[in-house]
Design an enzyme around this catalytic site. Sequence first.
Site, PDB file in Angstrom:
ATOM      1  N   GLU A 128       0.830  -1.208   0.000  1.00 14.23           N
ATOM      2  CA  GLU A 128       0.000   0.000   0.000  1.00 14.23           C
ATOM      3  C   GLU A 128       0.864   1.258   0.000  1.00 14.23           C
ATOM      4  O   GLU A 128       0.537   2.253  -0.644  1.00 14.23           O
ATOM      5  CB  GLU A 128      -0.932   0.002   1.226  1.00 14.23           C
ATOM      6  CG  GLU A 128      -1.973  -1.091   1.203  1.00 14.23           C
ATOM      7  CD  GLU A 128      -2.950  -0.947   0.047  1.00 14.23           C
ATOM      8  OE1 GLU A 128      -2.509  -1.165  -1.105  1.00 14.23           O
ATOM      9  OE2 GLU A 128      -4.128  -0.640   0.266  1.00 14.23           O
ATOM     10  N   THR A 181      -5.415   6.933  -5.546  1.00 14.24           N
ATOM     11  CA  THR A 181      -5.549   7.148  -4.106  1.00 14.24           C
ATOM     12  C   THR A 181      -4.693   8.341  -3.672  1.00 14.24           C
ATOM     13  O   THR A 181      -5.120   9.154  -2.854  1.00 14.24           O
ATOM     14  CB  THR A 181      -5.153   5.867  -3.345  1.00 14.24           C
ATOM     15  OG1 THR A 181      -6.064   4.842  -3.735  1.00 14.24           O
ATOM     16  CG2 THR A 181      -5.250   6.041  -1.845  1.00 14.24           C
TER      17      THR A 181
HETATM   18  N1  HSE Z   1      -8.375   4.791   3.550  1.00 13.67           N
HETATM   19  C1  HSE Z   1      -7.836   4.892   2.224  1.00 13.67           C
HETATM   20  C2  HSE Z   1      -8.238   6.229   1.646  1.00 13.67           C
HETATM   21  C3  HSE Z   1      -8.382   3.762   1.399  1.00 13.67           C
HETATM   22  O1  HSE Z   1      -9.417   6.568   1.758  1.00 13.67           O
HETATM   23  O2  HSE Z   1      -7.401   6.939   1.086  1.00 13.67           O
HETATM   24  C4  HSE Z   1      -7.903   3.745  -0.027  1.00 13.67           C
HETATM   25  O3  HSE Z   1      -8.596   2.708  -0.710  1.00 13.67           O
END
Ligand code: HSE
Length: 307
Positions: A128, A181
Site C-alpha cells: 500500500e 488514491t
Molecule cells: N483509507 C484509504 C483512503 C483507502 O481513503 O485513502 C484507499 O482505498
Amino acid sequence: MKSIKIFAPATVANLSCGFDVLGCCLDNVGDEMIIALTSESGVKITKIDGADLPIETHKNVAGVAVEALLASYKETVGVTIEIYKKIKAGSGIGSSAASSAGAVWAVNHLLGNPFTGNELVQFAMEGEKLASGNAHADNVAPALLGGFTLVRSYAPLDIIKLHSPKDLFMTVIHPQIEVKTSDSRSVIKHKISLKKAIHQWGNVGGLVAGLFTEDYDLIGRSLEDVIIEPLRSILIPEFQNVKEVAIQKGALGAGISGSGPSIFALSKGIETATKVAKAITEVYNKTGLDFDIHISKINDQGVKIID
Ligand code: HSE
C-alpha cells in the site's frame, strides 16, 4: 515446487465514518494469483495478466509485500508470483491491496503459517505504501482477515476483526474513471474541528456496536461521513444522486468506497441490494459513462484457495 491458486478479494475501505480504520471484504469481486515456492532465492513476478503493472519486484505491490515477509523469515526461500488482475487500478475497491494481501497470505500458507494475521497485514501494508505513498491498512486487513475489520491503532499495529451479520450485502458501482488514491488523499484537510471529530467518532462507535448487535438501523445511522466525503465526492460523477437513490430504495447507507470513484451501498438482504443496483444503474445509464456494478455478500474468510 509447491504452488497454490488463490482468490484475492476486493474490499471496501473507510465505510463512510472510518477513514483509514474500517473496511470490509467482498466475496465475488477479486483477482486470481498463482504463488509458488522455489529453490532459487528471491521474489519473481513471472506473469501479469489483465493490467499494465510493473513486473519488477521492487516496483510491484505484491513483490514488495512478499519481500517484507521473507525479510522476517528465518530460512532462505524463493517465490514466484503470477497475477491475474480483475480489479482495475484506481477503482476504489482495493486493487493494490488484493495483490499484496493475496501474495503474503499465499506465501504464509505455503510456508506452514509461521506469521499471524497482524504480521501479514504489516507486510501487505508495504504494498500500500508503494501504491499510494501511505501505508494504510483498511483494505489489506479485511482482505486478509475477512469480514469487517477495524484498525484500532497503527503504532503499534492492532487490527480487530468485527462481527459480520449474515444478512448484509454490498452493492458497488465502479464508474470507469481512474482516481488515484494519492490524488484523492491530496484533497483531504489534515486538520479538522473538534465538533466534526466528535460527530465522526460517535459514528465509528455506532457502526462497530451495530455490527456486533446486528442492529441494522444503528448500522445505517452510523454510515455517515462529515469529514472526508464532502471533499472527495466532487471527484465522483452523480455521487449525491446515487447515494439518494440507494437510500430511497432501502439501503442502510451509502458512501464513497475507499478513495473512490466506486460508490458502495450497504443493504439488509439480497433483494434490497438488487433493487439498489437497478436504481443506481438507471442513474448511471443517463450519464453516458461506462461502469461496472457488483452485488456481493460479505466474505468472512478473506483470501481463499481456489481449484
Ligand atoms: N483509507 C484509504 C483512503 C483507502 O481513503 O485513502 C484507499 O482505498
